[in-house]
Write an enzyme that holds these catalytic residues in place. Sequence first.
Site, mmCIF file in Angstrom:
data_model
loop_
_atom_site.group_PDB
_atom_site.id
_atom_site.type_symbol
_atom_site.label_atom_id
_atom_site.label_comp_id
_atom_site.label_asym_id
_atom_site.label_seq_id
_atom_site.Cartn_x
_atom_site.Cartn_y
_atom_site.Cartn_z
ATOM 1 C CB SER A 164 -0.864 -0.018 1.267
ATOM 2 O OG SER A 164 -1.458 1.233 1.477
ATOM 3 C CE1 TYR B 121 -3.854 -2.838 5.716
ATOM 4 C CE2 TYR B 121 -3.595 -0.488 5.299
ATOM 5 C CZ TYR B 121 -3.745 -1.770 4.824
ATOM 6 O OH TYR B 121 -3.786 -2.008 3.470
ATOM 7 C CE LYS C 10 -1.380 -4.640 3.544
ATOM 8 N NZ LYS C 10 -1.613 -5.870 2.803
HETATM 9 P P1 NAD Z 1 -10.735 -7.256 1.500
HETATM 10 O O1 NAD Z 1 -10.899 -7.233 2.965
HETATM 11 O O2 NAD Z 1 -11.938 -7.008 0.669
HETATM 12 O O3 NAD Z 1 -10.073 -8.635 1.035
HETATM 13 C C1 NAD Z 1 -9.170 -9.340 1.843
HETATM 14 C C2 NAD Z 1 -9.637 -10.795 1.872
HETATM 15 O O4 NAD Z 1 -8.737 -11.547 2.660
HETATM 16 C C3 NAD Z 1 -11.030 -10.957 2.489
HETATM 17 O O5 NAD Z 1 -11.829 -11.753 1.633
HETATM 18 C C4 NAD Z 1 -10.761 -11.686 3.821
HETATM 19 O O6 NAD Z 1 -11.825 -12.536 4.172
HETATM 20 C C5 NAD Z 1 -9.480 -12.425 3.497
HETATM 21 N N1 NAD Z 1 -8.611 -12.714 4.653
HETATM 22 C C6 NAD Z 1 -8.171 -11.847 5.603
HETATM 23 N N2 NAD Z 1 -7.371 -12.490 6.469
HETATM 24 C C7 NAD Z 1 -7.302 -13.793 6.061
HETATM 25 C C8 NAD Z 1 -6.635 -14.934 6.551
HETATM 26 N N3 NAD Z 1 -5.872 -14.895 7.651
HETATM 27 N N4 NAD Z 1 -6.784 -16.107 5.885
HETATM 28 C C9 NAD Z 1 -7.556 -16.171 4.771
HETATM 29 N N5 NAD Z 1 -8.219 -15.115 4.268
HETATM 30 C C10 NAD Z 1 -8.092 -13.934 4.909
HETATM 31 O O7 NAD Z 1 -9.584 -6.195 1.131
HETATM 32 P P2 NAD Z 1 -9.165 -5.628 -0.280
HETATM 33 O O8 NAD Z 1 -9.573 -4.205 -0.328
HETATM 34 O O9 NAD Z 1 -9.560 -6.551 -1.366
HETATM 35 O O10 NAD Z 1 -7.582 -5.642 -0.086
HETATM 36 C C11 NAD Z 1 -6.798 -6.749 -0.504
HETATM 37 C C12 NAD Z 1 -5.373 -6.516 -0.054
HETATM 38 O O11 NAD Z 1 -4.904 -5.277 -0.584
HETATM 39 C C13 NAD Z 1 -5.209 -6.405 1.467
HETATM 40 O O12 NAD Z 1 -4.002 -7.040 1.831
HETATM 41 C C14 NAD Z 1 -5.127 -4.912 1.704
HETATM 42 O O13 NAD Z 1 -4.389 -4.593 2.849
HETATM 43 C C15 NAD Z 1 -4.404 -4.448 0.450
HETATM 44 N N6 NAD Z 1 -4.677 -3.036 0.133
HETATM 45 C C16 NAD Z 1 -5.979 -2.619 0.005
HETATM 46 C C17 NAD Z 1 -6.231 -1.277 -0.266
HETATM 47 C C18 NAD Z 1 -7.654 -0.772 -0.373
HETATM 48 O O14 NAD Z 1 -7.865 0.434 -0.334
HETATM 49 N N7 NAD Z 1 -8.667 -1.625 -0.550
HETATM 50 C C19 NAD Z 1 -5.178 -0.370 -0.428
HETATM 51 C C20 NAD Z 1 -3.871 -0.859 -0.318
HETATM 52 C C21 NAD Z 1 -3.629 -2.192 -0.042
HETATM 53 C C1 UD1 Z 2 -6.990 5.120 3.962
HETATM 54 C C2 UD1 Z 2 -5.989 4.714 4.999
HETATM 55 C C3 UD1 Z 2 -4.864 3.940 4.325
HETATM 56 C C4 UD1 Z 2 -5.430 2.741 3.568
HETATM 57 C C5 UD1 Z 2 -6.490 3.240 2.575
HETATM 58 C C6 UD1 Z 2 -7.174 2.112 1.869
HETATM 59 C C7 UD1 Z 2 -6.131 6.363 6.817
HETATM 60 C C8 UD1 Z 2 -5.432 7.490 7.510
HETATM 61 N N1 UD1 Z 2 -5.498 5.887 5.701
HETATM 62 O O1 UD1 Z 2 -6.357 5.951 3.011
HETATM 63 O O2 UD1 Z 2 -3.929 3.499 5.286
HETATM 64 O O3 UD1 Z 2 -4.394 2.072 2.850
HETATM 65 O O4 UD1 Z 2 -7.491 3.986 3.281
HETATM 66 O O5 UD1 Z 2 -7.928 1.336 2.734
HETATM 67 O O6 UD1 Z 2 -7.176 5.915 7.238
HETATM 68 N N2 UD1 Z 2 -12.625 11.279 3.428
HETATM 69 C C9 UD1 Z 2 -13.649 12.122 3.766
HETATM 70 N N3 UD1 Z 2 -14.799 11.583 4.272
HETATM 71 C C10 UD1 Z 2 -14.969 10.239 4.466
HETATM 72 C C11 UD1 Z 2 -13.912 9.373 4.111
HETATM 73 C C12 UD1 Z 2 -12.742 9.925 3.611
HETATM 74 O O7 UD1 Z 2 -13.531 13.342 3.610
HETATM 75 O O8 UD1 Z 2 -16.033 9.826 4.947
HETATM 76 C C13 UD1 Z 2 -11.403 11.848 2.827
HETATM 77 C C14 UD1 Z 2 -10.137 11.580 3.617
HETATM 78 O O9 UD1 Z 2 -9.909 12.595 4.548
HETATM 79 C C15 UD1 Z 2 -9.087 11.565 2.484
HETATM 80 C C16 UD1 Z 2 -9.861 11.007 1.285
HETATM 81 O O10 UD1 Z 2 -11.237 11.223 1.580
HETATM 82 O O11 UD1 Z 2 -8.675 12.862 2.174
HETATM 83 C C17 UD1 Z 2 -9.635 9.526 1.039
HETATM 84 O O12 UD1 Z 2 -9.887 8.810 2.252
HETATM 85 P P1 UD1 Z 2 -9.892 7.205 2.297
HETATM 86 O O13 UD1 Z 2 -10.777 6.692 1.249
HETATM 87 O O14 UD1 Z 2 -10.185 6.818 3.708
HETATM 88 O O15 UD1 Z 2 -8.409 6.817 1.891
HETATM 89 P P2 UD1 Z 2 -7.001 7.284 2.536
HETATM 90 O O16 UD1 Z 2 -7.183 8.150 3.702
HETATM 91 O O17 UD1 Z 2 -6.150 7.789 1.441
#
Ligand code: NAD
Ligand code: UD1
Length: 338
Positions: A124, A149, A153
């Site tokens: 991330s 969190y 990562k």
């Molecule tokens: P998500 O929660 O929708 O998907 C993660 C999946 O992993 C879920 O289906 C959950 O049930 C499964 N899981 C969690 N722990 C497990 C375990 N111990 N064993 C087996 N399954 C398990 O999340 P996502 O948004 O699809 O994210 C996927 C990956 O990308 C994550 O590692 C997350 O940290 C990373 N990531 C997500 C974002 C985002 O904004 N969505 C941003 C950066 C990185």
């Molecule tokens: C957040 C997490 C980041 C994680 C990512 C994806 C924090 C500080 N960071 O990133 O670690 O990898 O989500 O899961 O939580 N916002 C609003 N109103 C809302 C929600 C968000 O104004 O109800 C704003 C936030 O202040 C930010 C932007 O929208 O400026 C994006 O927010 P968000 O979607 O939560 O993502 P990040 O903060 O970038």
Amino acid sequence: MAILVTGGTGYIGSHTVVQLLQNGYDVAIIDNFSNSKPEVLERITQITGKTPRFYEGDILDGKKLDMIFDNENIDAVIHFAGLKSVAESVQKPELYISNNVGGTMVLLKYMAKHNVKNLVFSSSATVYGVPKHVPLCEDDEVGGCTNPYGQTKLDIEFLLKDYAKIHKDANIAILRYFNPIGAHPCGLIGEDPNGIPNNLMPYITQVAVGKRDHLNVFGSDYKTHDGTGVRDYIHVVDLARGHLCALKKLEEKPGLVIYNLGTGKGTSVLDLVKAFEQVNNIKIPYVICDRRPGDVDENYANCDKAYKEMGFKTELDIFDACRDSWNWQKKNPNGYDK
Ligand code: NAD
Ligand code: UD1
């Protein structure tokens, strides 16, 4: 080519599994449904006409992984499984360390045992901490994570670097996602957060569908063009395609490589709200509130490396993402629950 997808029923995993199946890969999934629903598997089959093999289980369960690697002839693992709530990680840091870091250690142990050399890992942009400048490049400083969190990562990135030093024939792509939004254009799969959404786009779609009154905009005094936070929103379908590019890259046996997956463009909270209103013709009422602790002014990617080294470039924009997120939400007002 057979791919094991950990966390394959989650938001990004399910979109990636669809593209893997559509591109002829053989897919097996392990997921413990801690943050996803079995219904996702039905939807994947509806979209692709194919059913991935599914193992319900936890990546912390070494015996289960051993059995899967025995059963399957896995060429590469795409490792999505992890917990991702920033707020929950502050409440339960040990859970995040054991699930995310511990889970990856168990996975690596059994990959090594079964001689599986290729891994794509979901990292991330959070590993960059508070950016000293934007856009962020892969060799910019990491650290200073503002929550447990994010720290998991970064810890996993270090673990993978150590692993690659010991296992010289391992090929590992660390993908640093910026802000994934959007959904598959068919509206059958999408983001289905539990409870009140933490992230911006699911909150906007829940306002649009009438589940929430208004959006709370966290701060309007950031050093950005309109005072609201700027992020790099990448369509989840583009992001999923990035994983296929990474798998191709691993075929070149590059050792450990790191890529940002973003668009390279910064979008403010209010820009995203306006785009959503414009493309869907729906008004999103909002209220300006205090800043959310830990938020930064601006965060967006320099994406040159992913383009130069694996030919990855986004094809969709925030308007596509706003249209597709809304299509998903209006067809599934309660997510995967009926
Ligand atoms: P998500 O929660 O929708 O998907 C993660 C999946 O992993 C879920 O289906 C959950 O049930 C499964 N899981 C969690 N722990 C497990 C375990 N111990 N064993 C087996 N399954 C398990 O999340 P996502 O948004 O699809 O994210 C996927 C990956 O990308 C994550 O590692 C997350 O940290 C990373 N990531 C997500 C974002 C985002 O904004 N969505 C941003 C950066 C990185
Ligand atoms: C957040 C997490 C980041 C994680 C990512 C994806 C924090 C500080 N960071 O990133 O670690 O990898 O989500 O899961 O939580 N916002 C609003 N109103 C809302 C929600 C968000 O104004 O109800 C704003 C936030 O202040 C930010 C932007 O929208 O400026 C994006 O927010 P968000 O979607 O939560 O993502 P990040 O903060 O970038």
